[in-house]
Design an enzyme around this catalytic site. Structure first.
Site, mmCIF file in Angstrom:
data_model
loop_
_atom_site.group_PDB
_atom_site.id
_atom_site.type_symbol
_atom_site.label_atom_id
_atom_site.label_comp_id
_atom_site.label_asym_id
_atom_site.label_seq_id
_atom_site.Cartn_x
_atom_site.Cartn_y
_atom_site.Cartn_z
ATOM 1 N N ASN A 35 0.837 -1.204 0.000
ATOM 2 C CA ASN A 35 0.000 0.000 0.000
ATOM 3 C C ASN A 35 0.872 1.255 0.000
ATOM 4 O OD1 ASN A 35 -2.294 -1.584 0.150
ATOM 5 N ND2 ASN A 35 -2.686 -1.164 2.312
ATOM 6 N N ASN A 164 2.170 -0.338 13.267
ATOM 7 C CA ASN A 164 1.101 -1.084 12.588
ATOM 8 C C ASN A 164 0.771 -2.409 13.282
ATOM 9 O OD1 ASN A 164 -0.803 -1.407 10.556
ATOM 10 N ND2 ASN A 164 0.647 -0.846 8.941
ATOM 11 N N TYR A 165 0.424 -2.344 14.544
ATOM 12 C CA TYR A 165 0.149 -3.549 15.340
ATOM 13 C C TYR A 165 -1.170 -4.194 14.949
ATOM 14 C CZ TYR A 165 -1.144 -6.451 19.323
ATOM 15 O OH TYR A 165 -1.558 -7.499 20.112
ATOM 16 N N SER A 192 0.175 4.977 16.016
ATOM 17 C CA SER A 192 -0.993 5.606 16.623
ATOM 18 C C SER A 192 -0.649 5.814 18.097
ATOM 19 C CB SER A 192 -2.225 4.711 16.468
ATOM 20 O OG SER A 192 -1.989 3.440 17.031
ATOM 21 N N LYS A 225 -0.150 9.250 14.854
ATOM 22 C CA LYS A 225 -1.439 9.373 14.168
ATOM 23 C C LYS A 225 -2.554 9.418 15.209
ATOM 24 C CE LYS A 225 -0.517 5.559 12.109
ATOM 25 N NZ LYS A 225 -0.615 4.317 11.309
ATOM 26 N N GLY A 230 -6.144 14.332 13.826
ATOM 27 C CA GLY A 230 -4.984 14.734 13.050
ATOM 28 C C GLY A 230 -3.739 13.951 13.380
ATOM 29 N N ASP A 257 -1.562 3.483 6.034
ATOM 30 C CA ASP A 257 -0.507 3.273 5.040
ATOM 31 C C ASP A 257 -0.407 4.480 4.112
ATOM 32 O OD1 ASP A 257 -0.235 0.686 6.112
ATOM 33 O OD2 ASP A 257 -1.769 -0.082 4.746
#
Length: 311
Positions: A35, A164-165, A192, A225, A230, A257
Protein backbone atom coordinates in the site's frame (compact mmCIF):
# COMPACT_ATOMS: atom_id res chain seq x y z
CA UNK A 1 16.28 3.79 -5.66
CA UNK A 2 14.34 6.03 -3.29
CA UNK A 3 12.48 3.50 -1.13
CA UNK A 4 12.88 -0.23 -0.49
CA UNK A 5 10.22 -2.30 1.22
CA UNK A 6 8.88 -5.84 1.34
CA UNK A 7 6.12 -7.82 3.00
CA UNK A 8 3.41 -10.43 2.79
CA UNK A 9 0.91 -8.92 0.38
CA UNK A 10 -2.24 -11.04 0.12
CA UNK A 11 -5.18 -11.47 -2.17
CA UNK A 12 -8.01 -9.38 -0.69
CA UNK A 13 -11.69 -10.27 -0.79
CA UNK A 14 -13.96 -7.47 0.38
CA UNK A 15 -17.60 -8.03 1.24
CA UNK A 16 -20.32 -5.40 1.35
CA UNK A 17 -21.43 -6.33 4.87
CA UNK A 18 -21.30 -9.17 7.43
CA UNK A 19 -19.48 -12.16 5.93
CA UNK A 20 -21.91 -14.58 7.61
CA UNK A 21 -24.64 -13.30 5.28
CA UNK A 22 -22.68 -14.21 2.17
CA UNK A 23 -23.07 -12.21 -1.02
CA UNK A 24 -20.61 -11.02 -3.63
CA UNK A 25 -17.04 -9.94 -2.87
CA UNK A 26 -14.63 -7.63 -4.64
CA UNK A 27 -11.16 -8.94 -5.47
CA UNK A 28 -8.03 -6.87 -4.96
CA UNK A 29 -4.72 -7.06 -3.10
CA UNK A 30 -3.80 -6.01 0.44
CA UNK A 31 -0.52 -5.44 2.22
CA UNK A 32 0.72 -2.58 4.37
CA UNK A 33 4.08 -2.30 2.64
CA UNK A 34 2.65 -2.63 -0.87
CA UNK A 35 0.00 0.00 0.00
CA UNK A 36 2.81 2.40 0.92
CA UNK A 37 4.73 1.45 -2.22
CA UNK A 38 1.73 2.25 -4.41
CA UNK A 39 1.10 5.50 -2.55
CA UNK A 40 4.69 6.63 -3.09
CA UNK A 41 4.74 5.56 -6.73
CA UNK A 42 1.59 7.60 -7.42
CA UNK A 43 3.37 10.60 -5.91
CA UNK A 44 6.27 10.14 -8.33
CA UNK A 45 8.86 8.27 -6.25
CA UNK A 46 10.92 5.22 -7.17
CA UNK A 47 9.93 2.26 -5.00
CA UNK A 48 11.12 -1.34 -4.95
CA UNK A 49 8.93 -4.02 -3.36
CA UNK A 50 10.69 -7.33 -2.74
CA UNK A 51 8.03 -9.50 -1.16
CA UNK A 52 7.22 -13.12 -1.95
CA UNK A 53 4.05 -14.50 -3.51
CA UNK A 54 2.90 -17.99 -4.35
CA UNK A 55 3.34 -19.44 -7.82
CA UNK A 56 -0.40 -19.04 -8.36
CA UNK A 57 -2.99 -16.75 -9.92
CA UNK A 58 -3.35 -14.74 -6.71
CA UNK A 59 0.39 -14.07 -6.77
CA UNK A 60 0.19 -12.98 -10.39
CA UNK A 61 -2.53 -10.49 -9.45
CA UNK A 62 -0.29 -9.04 -6.72
CA UNK A 63 2.67 -8.61 -9.09
CA UNK A 64 0.54 -7.35 -11.97
CA UNK A 65 -1.16 -4.74 -9.78
CA UNK A 66 2.09 -3.43 -8.31
CA UNK A 67 3.76 -3.36 -11.71
CA UNK A 68 0.81 -1.47 -13.19
CA UNK A 69 1.10 1.10 -10.40
CA UNK A 70 4.74 1.78 -11.22
CA UNK A 71 6.30 -0.20 -8.36
CA UNK A 72 9.53 -2.08 -9.15
CA UNK A 73 8.86 -5.79 -8.49
CA UNK A 74 11.98 -7.14 -10.19
CA UNK A 75 13.26 -8.40 -6.82
CA UNK A 76 9.99 -10.08 -5.82
CA UNK A 77 9.98 -13.87 -5.72
CA UNK A 78 7.54 -16.69 -6.44
CA UNK A 79 7.41 -19.51 -3.90
CA UNK A 80 6.42 -22.83 -5.47
CA UNK A 81 5.93 -24.40 -2.05
CA UNK A 82 3.36 -22.03 -0.57
CA UNK A 83 0.27 -20.14 -1.65
CA UNK A 84 -0.25 -16.39 -1.71
CA UNK A 85 -1.94 -15.25 1.50
CA UNK A 86 -5.60 -14.35 1.86
CA UNK A 87 -7.29 -11.47 3.69
CA UNK A 88 -11.07 -11.07 4.07
CA UNK A 89 -12.35 -7.53 4.67
CA UNK A 90 -15.70 -7.06 6.39
CA UNK A 91 -16.82 -3.41 6.52
CA UNK A 92 -19.02 -2.78 9.56
CA UNK A 93 -18.82 0.99 10.15
CA UNK A 94 -17.11 3.86 8.29
CA UNK A 95 -14.32 3.75 10.88
CA UNK A 96 -14.33 -0.01 11.39
CA UNK A 97 -13.53 -2.81 8.98
CA UNK A 98 -12.91 -6.28 10.36
CA UNK A 99 -9.95 -8.04 8.78
CA UNK A 100 -9.76 -11.84 8.81
CA UNK A 101 -6.16 -12.71 8.01
CA UNK A 102 -5.01 -16.02 6.55
CA UNK A 103 -1.31 -15.47 5.94
CA UNK A 104 0.26 -18.00 8.32
CA UNK A 105 2.37 -20.34 6.20
CA UNK A 106 1.83 -18.23 3.09
CA UNK A 107 4.57 -17.41 0.59
CA UNK A 108 4.91 -13.94 2.10
CA UNK A 109 5.55 -15.38 5.55
CA UNK A 110 8.43 -17.47 4.14
CA UNK A 111 10.49 -14.63 2.70
CA UNK A 112 14.14 -15.21 3.57
CA UNK A 113 16.87 -12.93 4.88
CA UNK A 114 19.02 -13.97 1.92
CA UNK A 115 16.39 -12.76 -0.58
CA UNK A 116 16.01 -9.44 1.23
CA UNK A 117 19.77 -8.89 1.40
CA UNK A 118 20.13 -9.57 -2.33
CA UNK A 119 17.28 -7.19 -3.18
CA UNK A 120 18.62 -4.46 -0.87
CA UNK A 121 22.14 -4.67 -2.32
CA UNK A 122 20.95 -4.64 -5.93
CA UNK A 123 19.91 -0.99 -5.64
CA UNK A 124 20.75 0.59 -2.30
CA UNK A 125 17.81 2.77 -1.28
CA UNK A 126 17.60 6.15 0.42
CA UNK A 127 14.85 4.85 2.73
CA UNK A 128 13.98 1.43 4.12
CA UNK A 129 10.31 1.19 5.05
CA UNK A 130 9.31 -1.51 7.55
CA UNK A 131 6.08 -2.24 9.38
CA UNK A 132 5.10 -4.36 12.36
CA UNK A 133 3.05 -6.65 10.13
CA UNK A 134 5.75 -8.59 8.27
CA UNK A 135 7.72 -9.59 11.41
CA UNK A 136 4.43 -10.83 12.88
CA UNK A 137 3.93 -13.34 10.07
CA UNK A 138 6.74 -15.75 11.02
CA UNK A 139 10.19 -16.01 12.57
CA UNK A 140 11.62 -16.27 9.05
CA UNK A 141 10.04 -12.99 7.99
CA UNK A 142 11.15 -11.42 11.27
CA UNK A 143 14.76 -12.45 10.60
CA UNK A 144 14.54 -10.97 7.11
CA UNK A 145 13.32 -7.64 8.48
CA UNK A 146 15.98 -7.66 11.19
CA UNK A 147 18.68 -8.14 8.54
CA UNK A 148 17.23 -5.29 6.50
CA UNK A 149 17.60 -3.05 9.56
CA UNK A 150 21.21 -4.13 9.90
CA UNK A 151 21.94 -3.43 6.24
CA UNK A 152 20.32 -0.01 6.55
CA UNK A 153 22.63 0.83 9.46
CA UNK A 154 25.69 -0.37 7.55
CA UNK A 155 24.84 1.73 4.48
CA UNK A 156 23.49 4.84 6.25
CA UNK A 157 20.02 4.22 4.82
CA UNK A 158 17.21 6.08 6.53
CA UNK A 159 14.73 3.81 8.33
CA UNK A 160 11.00 4.43 8.55
CA UNK A 161 9.23 2.06 10.93
CA UNK A 162 5.43 1.96 11.11
CA UNK A 163 4.39 0.01 14.23
CA UNK A 164 1.10 -1.08 12.59
CA UNK A 165 0.15 -3.55 15.34
CA UNK A 166 -2.34 -6.28 14.41
CA UNK A 167 -3.60 -8.38 17.31
CA UNK A 168 -4.76 -11.13 14.91
CA UNK A 169 -1.14 -11.76 13.89
CA UNK A 170 0.74 -11.67 17.20
CA UNK A 171 0.30 -10.84 20.86
CA UNK A 172 1.10 -7.44 22.33
CA UNK A 173 3.92 -9.10 24.31
CA UNK A 174 5.52 -10.46 21.14
CA UNK A 175 5.09 -7.16 19.34
CA UNK A 176 6.59 -5.21 22.24
CA UNK A 177 9.65 -7.45 22.34
CA UNK A 178 10.38 -6.68 18.69
CA UNK A 179 9.36 -3.02 18.65
CA UNK A 180 11.42 -2.17 21.73
CA UNK A 181 14.46 -3.55 19.94
CA UNK A 182 13.74 -1.92 16.59
CA UNK A 183 12.26 1.48 17.49
CA UNK A 184 15.55 3.10 18.61
CA UNK A 185 16.98 2.29 15.15
CA UNK A 186 14.28 4.26 13.34
CA UNK A 187 14.89 7.68 11.84
CA UNK A 188 11.11 8.03 11.53
CA UNK A 189 8.78 6.10 13.81
CA UNK A 190 5.09 6.18 12.87
CA UNK A 191 2.49 4.95 15.34
CA UNK A 192 -0.99 5.61 16.62
CA UNK A 193 -1.04 6.98 20.16
CA UNK A 194 -1.98 3.58 21.65
CA UNK A 195 0.87 1.82 19.78
CA UNK A 196 3.61 3.91 21.39
CA UNK A 197 3.45 1.77 24.53
CA UNK A 198 4.66 -1.22 22.49
CA UNK A 199 7.91 0.62 21.78
CA UNK A 200 8.80 1.32 25.41
CA UNK A 201 9.08 -0.47 28.75
CA UNK A 202 6.30 0.35 31.19
CA UNK A 203 6.03 4.08 31.68
CA UNK A 204 3.62 6.99 31.97
CA UNK A 205 0.40 6.76 29.97
CA UNK A 206 1.06 10.05 28.22
CA UNK A 207 1.71 10.37 24.50
CA UNK A 208 4.01 13.36 24.73
CA UNK A 209 6.15 11.84 27.48
CA UNK A 210 6.40 8.56 25.55
CA UNK A 211 7.49 10.44 22.44
CA UNK A 212 10.19 12.24 24.43
CA UNK A 213 11.44 8.93 25.83
CA UNK A 214 11.70 7.49 22.33
CA UNK A 215 13.62 10.54 21.12
CA UNK A 216 16.01 10.09 24.04
CA UNK A 217 16.54 6.46 22.99
CA UNK A 218 17.70 7.56 19.55
CA UNK A 219 14.59 7.79 17.38
CA UNK A 220 14.97 10.66 14.89
CA UNK A 221 11.34 11.73 14.93
CA UNK A 222 8.13 10.26 16.31
CA UNK A 223 5.01 10.78 14.20
CA UNK A 224 1.79 10.03 16.07
CA UNK A 225 -1.44 9.37 14.17
CA UNK A 226 -4.48 10.61 16.07
CA UNK A 227 -7.27 9.68 13.66
CA UNK A 228 -9.93 12.36 13.49
CA UNK A 229 -7.74 14.59 15.67
CA UNK A 230 -4.98 14.73 13.05
CA UNK A 231 -1.32 13.96 13.67
CA UNK A 232 1.62 15.23 15.70
CA UNK A 233 5.33 15.05 14.93
CA UNK A 234 7.84 15.06 17.80
CA UNK A 235 11.54 15.76 17.20
CA UNK A 236 14.53 17.45 18.76
CA UNK A 237 13.16 20.70 17.32
CA UNK A 238 9.92 20.32 19.29
CA UNK A 239 6.33 19.30 18.73
CA UNK A 240 4.18 20.16 15.72
CA UNK A 241 0.50 19.27 15.24
CA UNK A 242 -1.76 19.34 12.20
CA UNK A 243 -5.53 18.65 12.23
CA UNK A 244 -7.16 15.98 10.10
CA UNK A 245 -8.72 16.92 6.76
CA UNK A 246 -12.50 17.19 6.75
CA UNK A 247 -13.78 14.40 4.51
CA UNK A 248 -16.61 11.89 4.77
CA UNK A 249 -14.95 8.66 5.89
CA UNK A 250 -16.07 5.66 3.85
CA UNK A 251 -13.51 3.09 4.97
CA UNK A 252 -10.45 3.70 7.13
CA UNK A 253 -8.71 0.46 6.04
CA UNK A 254 -5.37 1.39 4.49
CA UNK A 255 -5.57 5.02 5.60
CA UNK A 256 -2.60 4.59 7.93
CA UNK A 257 -0.51 3.27 5.04
CA UNK A 258 -1.57 6.25 2.91
CA UNK A 259 -0.51 8.53 5.77
CA UNK A 260 2.95 6.91 5.85
CA UNK A 261 3.29 7.28 2.07
CA UNK A 262 2.41 10.97 2.25
CA UNK A 263 4.83 11.65 5.08
CA UNK A 264 7.68 9.79 3.36
CA UNK A 265 6.94 11.51 0.06
CA UNK A 266 7.37 14.96 1.57
CA UNK A 267 10.46 13.78 3.46
CA UNK A 268 12.03 12.57 0.21
CA UNK A 269 11.20 15.94 -1.34
CA UNK A 270 13.16 17.65 1.45
CA UNK A 271 10.07 19.35 2.84
CA UNK A 272 9.81 20.74 6.37
CA UNK A 273 7.87 18.91 9.08
CA UNK A 274 4.78 21.07 8.64
CA UNK A 275 4.53 20.14 4.96
CA UNK A 276 5.16 16.46 5.73
CA UNK A 277 2.20 16.44 8.12
CA UNK A 278 0.02 18.37 5.68
CA UNK A 279 0.73 15.91 2.89
CA UNK A 280 0.29 12.91 5.21
CA UNK A 281 -3.09 14.09 6.47
CA UNK A 282 -4.14 14.74 2.86
CA UNK A 283 -3.17 11.25 1.65
CA UNK A 284 -4.88 9.79 4.74
CA UNK A 285 -8.07 11.67 3.81
CA UNK A 286 -8.02 10.41 0.22
CA UNK A 287 -7.72 6.81 1.45
CA UNK A 288 -10.37 7.16 4.16
CA UNK A 289 -12.81 8.63 1.64
CA UNK A 290 -12.35 5.63 -0.67
CA UNK A 291 -14.30 2.36 -0.31
CA UNK A 292 -11.04 0.45 -0.68
CA UNK A 293 -7.55 0.89 0.77
CA UNK A 294 -4.74 1.57 -1.78
CA UNK A 295 -7.12 2.37 -4.64
CA UNK A 296 -7.90 5.82 -3.24
CA UNK A 297 -4.26 6.95 -2.97
CA UNK A 298 -3.82 10.31 -4.74
CA UNK A 299 -1.46 11.30 -7.52
CA UNK A 300 0.72 14.39 -7.23
CA UNK A 301 -1.74 16.46 -9.20
CA UNK A 302 -4.68 15.33 -7.05
CA UNK A 303 -3.09 16.55 -3.82
CA UNK A 304 -4.10 20.06 -4.80
CA UNK A 305 -7.75 19.00 -4.48
CA UNK A 306 -7.27 19.11 -0.71
CA UNK A 307 -4.97 22.11 -0.76
CA UNK A 308 -1.84 20.03 -0.22
CA UNK A 309 0.28 20.82 -3.26
CA UNK A 310 3.84 19.55 -3.64
CA UNK A 311 5.51 22.43 -1.82
Amino acid sequence: MSVFTFGGTAIALRGSGPLRLGGSMGVSIAGAESNVAIGLARLGHEVRWAGAVGDDEAGELVLRTLRAEGVDVSAASRDCGAATGLALFEPRLPELTRVHDYRAGSAGSRITACAVAEAFSAARPKVLHLTGITPALSRTARSAARLALQLAAEHSTMVCLDVNYRSQLWSSQEAAEVMREWAPKADVLIASDDELALCLPEGPDDTELRAKELLALGVGEVVVKLGAAGATAHSAQGRLHRPARAVRAVDAAGAGDAFAAGYLSALLDGAATATRLERATATWAFAAASPRHWEGAPTRAELALLGAGMR
